[in-house]
Enzyme design. Structure first.
Site, mmCIF file in Angstrom:
data_model
loop_
_atom_site.group_PDB
_atom_site.id
_atom_site.type_symbol
_atom_site.label_atom_id
_atom_site.label_comp_id
_atom_site.label_asym_id
_atom_site.label_seq_id
_atom_site.Cartn_x
_atom_site.Cartn_y
_atom_site.Cartn_z
ATOM 1 N N SER A 8 0.698 -1.290 0.018
ATOM 2 C CA SER A 8 -0.038 -0.139 -0.059
ATOM 3 C C SER A 8 0.786 1.217 0.164
ATOM 4 O O SER A 8 2.008 1.403 0.462
ATOM 5 C CB SER A 8 -0.679 0.017 1.202
ATOM 6 O OG SER A 8 -1.696 -1.259 1.313
ATOM 7 N N GLN A 9 0.186 2.344 -0.616
ATOM 8 C CA GLN A 9 0.797 3.813 -0.622
ATOM 9 C C GLN A 9 0.958 4.099 0.829
ATOM 10 O O GLN A 9 0.408 3.850 1.674
ATOM 11 C CB GLN A 9 -0.233 4.562 -1.280
ATOM 12 C CG GLN A 9 0.303 5.959 -1.552
ATOM 13 C CD GLN A 9 -0.900 6.550 -2.432
ATOM 14 O OE1 GLN A 9 -2.047 5.931 -2.441
ATOM 15 N NE2 GLN A 9 -0.916 7.994 -2.321
#
Ligand code: SAH
Length: 222
Positions: free
Chosen positions: A64-65
């Site tokens: 994930s970012q």
């Protein structure tokens, strides 16, 4: 390559400043600052480790970012004495961040290959307050319930009932809700009220890979 550590450190500090400017709490920033994101990436992606981007981790899945990791961890409101369930171990980065904040993390991943390499990385980083399982996390981890906190890092069309049932007193679950064909999913925070009922709160729009399982997306998507 050997000059990378100092440059990573600088990039990491800049990223933490950006997250701090967004209002992310200090305990979350401290935990994230302690976990080198580059250690969770394949050599080809390491140089992008401190950009605010999602990146491939194998098996068509993504890490994930950082902004989304920060927002979700902030919303989960983790305390030192918490028992946390994480669904979607992936590369293990979020697991490591949760391990820095909680007493114990129980993490479930459907791909054995991802779970095993996450385990190796976490051991190398001397993170040890977690237990992992390979299987369908949409069903939770019955033998270990209830949990103080549940973090789901894959998107489900609805909040899995099994996970809501495994939320303890004052429990909080953060999960992206929505269908894969939707452009975005809704990041939601579910919380157990003192009367036992469940409340919900919308946090923002996100984009996640599907939660593939009995109480998630039932047919293999993509
Ligand atoms: N937190 C991870 C996110 C990985 S992407 C990271 O930052 O690396 C989501 C992960 O959820 C993928 O690894 C995917 O395989 C896993 N996943 C999807 N459905 C699942 C299920 N039902 N049970 C357990 N893991 C699942």
């Amino acid at each position: 390559m050997f000059a990378d550590r100092a440059s990573f450190q600088l990039q990491s500090e800049r990223l933490m400043q950006t997250l701090s400017d967004l209002g992310i709490r200090k305990d979350v920033l401290d935990a994230m600052a302690k976990v080198p994101r580059d250690a969770f990436l394949a050599p080809a992606f390491k140089h992008e480790a401190y950009k605010d981007a999602a990146l491939p981790i194998g098996e068509s899945q993504t890490i994930s970012q950082p902004k989304v990791v920060a927002l979700m961890t902030h919303a989960l409101d983790v305390a030192k004495n918490h028992k946390v369930l994480e669904i979607g171990t992936g590369c293990g980065y979020q697991t490591a961040v949760l391990c820095k904040m909680a007493r114990r993390v129980f993490t479930v991943e459907r791909f054995e290959s991802l779970s095993e390499s996450a385990d190796k990385r976490l051991q190398q980083l001397a993170v040890s307050n977690y237990v992992r399982q390979v299987g369908d996390g949409s069903l939770g981890w019955v033998g270990q319930a209830p949990f103080d906190r549940i973090m789901v890092t894959a998107a489900s069309p609805q909040p899995p009932q099994a996970l809501l049932d495994q939320l303890g007193e004052d429990g909080v679950m953060v999960i992206p809700i929505g269908k894969q064909e939707d452009e975005f999913q809704r990041l939601m925070r579910y919380y157990r009220r003192t009367d036992g009922s469940i409340g919900e709160y919308y946090l923002g729009d996100v984009r996640f890979v599907p939660l593939v399982g009995k109480q998630g997306v039932t047919a293999e998507a993509g």
